[in-house]
Design an enzyme around this catalytic site. Structure first.
Site: not given
Ligand SMILES: C[C@](O)(CO)[C@H](O)COP(=O)(O)OP(=O)(O)OC[C@H]1O[C@@H](n2ccc(N)nc2=O)[C@H](O)[C@@H]1O
Ligand SMILES: Nc1ncnc2c1ncn2[C@@H]1O[C@H](COP(=O)(O)OP(=O)(O)OP(=O)(O)O)[C@@H](O)[C@H]1O
Length: 308
Positions: A14, A140
């Site tokens: 990401k 996350d």
């Protein structure tokens, strides 16, 4: 011969296109407002059902633990304990995502294990149940479990809101990764020290109000939908980048080198040290990549990635 129950999965990285730290939480973590983008730089995770009642893990990187310290191992353990799973699993990880680069590699591997074991063992757990498990593993992990290309994260980062962005919208990036990594918790600790100094007036930092932050994220969203990259570049923001650049000489040196090559809009992902640019298309990204590889291959690893 009995068939082997096995899955070969991609585990993507990401970028944080927006990251503001709004304050300290009672649990010691930080309250965040972040905008995640899933990208095409991926690790590979193979999951195989095994006959013994255990979790066996291997990884091709010596920077990553292959025991219970691995976040992917912890994901398998949490899933097994939470639902009384007796079957064992072998986890084989091939790393591509730089370790400790700020691109969420460990979190992604953990999410891939949750999603993969759910399929491998036919558990039929719903997405919200998996997101709940994800949030017990790290801030996350939920984003990767959500299966979204883009999402807004609040709270510790795992309180997600989906955003609707047309599938045709795809950003191209070049990623610049210094050979040294940074520990996320060190960056948050440095940030706290910096904020304390700012309260005593010695190191003033801009503090954005929540309204301003929400407004910025909304503008970022419309730039994305409309493909307005020039304005998007102005709205990409990372509150941690200033302290990382001040504290880690190798990051500020890399930023200077990249600026000298003419890259004006340089951004940092997560707690760093990965720096990235946004490119209008693949062709332009390739040009940036070639230039950086020719001039800076001794200073950083260079990757091309797009929204996945
Ligand atoms: C920098 C980001 O990657 C942005 O997406 C995340 O904030 C960090 O995500 P992560 O590595 O999955 O975070 P975790 O594994 O949950 O926490 C690592 C360390 O970062 C700090 N941490 C993390 C998230 C958060 N909201 N506040 C924090 O203070 C804590 O010191 C924690 O010990
Ligand atoms: N499966 C895994 N892959 C990578 N690192 C792992 C894994 N499991 C545990 N770790 C450990 O976690 C630490 C951080 O690794 P990771 O690559 O996830 O960092 P990061 O990309 O900076 O994370 P984030 O952006 O989520 O803060 C490293 O010290 C590494 O040894």
């Amino acid at each position: 011969m009995a068939s082997v129950n096995s899955l070969l999965l991609s585990s993507p990285a990401k970028l944080n296109l927006y990251l503001d730290v709004l304050g300290r939480r009672p649990d010691g973590y930080h309250e965040l407002l972040t905008f995640f983008e899933r990208i095409s730089l991926c690790d590979t995770v193979r999951l195989t059902e095994i006959q013994t009642d255990e979790i066996v893990l291997s990884c091709d990187s010596r920077l990553v633990p292959s025991d219970a310290a691995n976040l992917a191992w912890q994901a398998a353990d949490l899933l097994r304990r939470s639902f009384g799973v007796k079957k064992g699993v072998k986890i084989e990880i091939q790393k591509q995502i730089p370790v400790g680069g700020g691109m969420g590699g460990g979190s992604s591997n953990a999410a891939t294990v949750l999603l993969g074991m759910n399929r491998l063992f036919g558990m039929r757990l719903s997405r919200p149940v998996l997101v709940d498990l994800a949030n017990r593993l790290g801030s996350d992990v939920a984003f990767f479990v959500s299966g979204r290309r883009f999402a807004i994260g609040r709270g510790r980062g795992g309180d997600l809101t989906g955003v609707s962005i047309p599938p045709r919208v795809r950003l191209w990036h070049v990623l610049f990764v210094p050979p040294k990594n940074i520990m996320t918790k060190d960056v948050y600790a440095l940030f706290d020290r910096g904020s304390q100094r700012s309260r005593t007036g010695r190191n003033p930092r801009e503090t954005l109000t929540l309204t301003k932050n929400n407004e910025n994220v909304n503008i970022l969203l419309s730039c994305l939908k409309e493909g307005d990259l020039r304005f998007l570049n102005r709205k990409i923001y990372n509150r941690l980048s200033e302290i990382v650049i001040e504290s880690y000489g190798f990051v500020s040196e890399l930023r200077t080198d990249l600026s000298k090559l003419g890259f004006k809009w340089l951004h940092m992902s997560g707690s760093g040290p990965t720096l990235f640019v946004v490119c209008k298309d693949q062709k332009y990204a390739q040009r940036v990549y070639d230039k950086a590889r020719a001039r800076l291959s001794d200073k950083c690893h260079v990757f091309i990635a797009a929204t996945l």
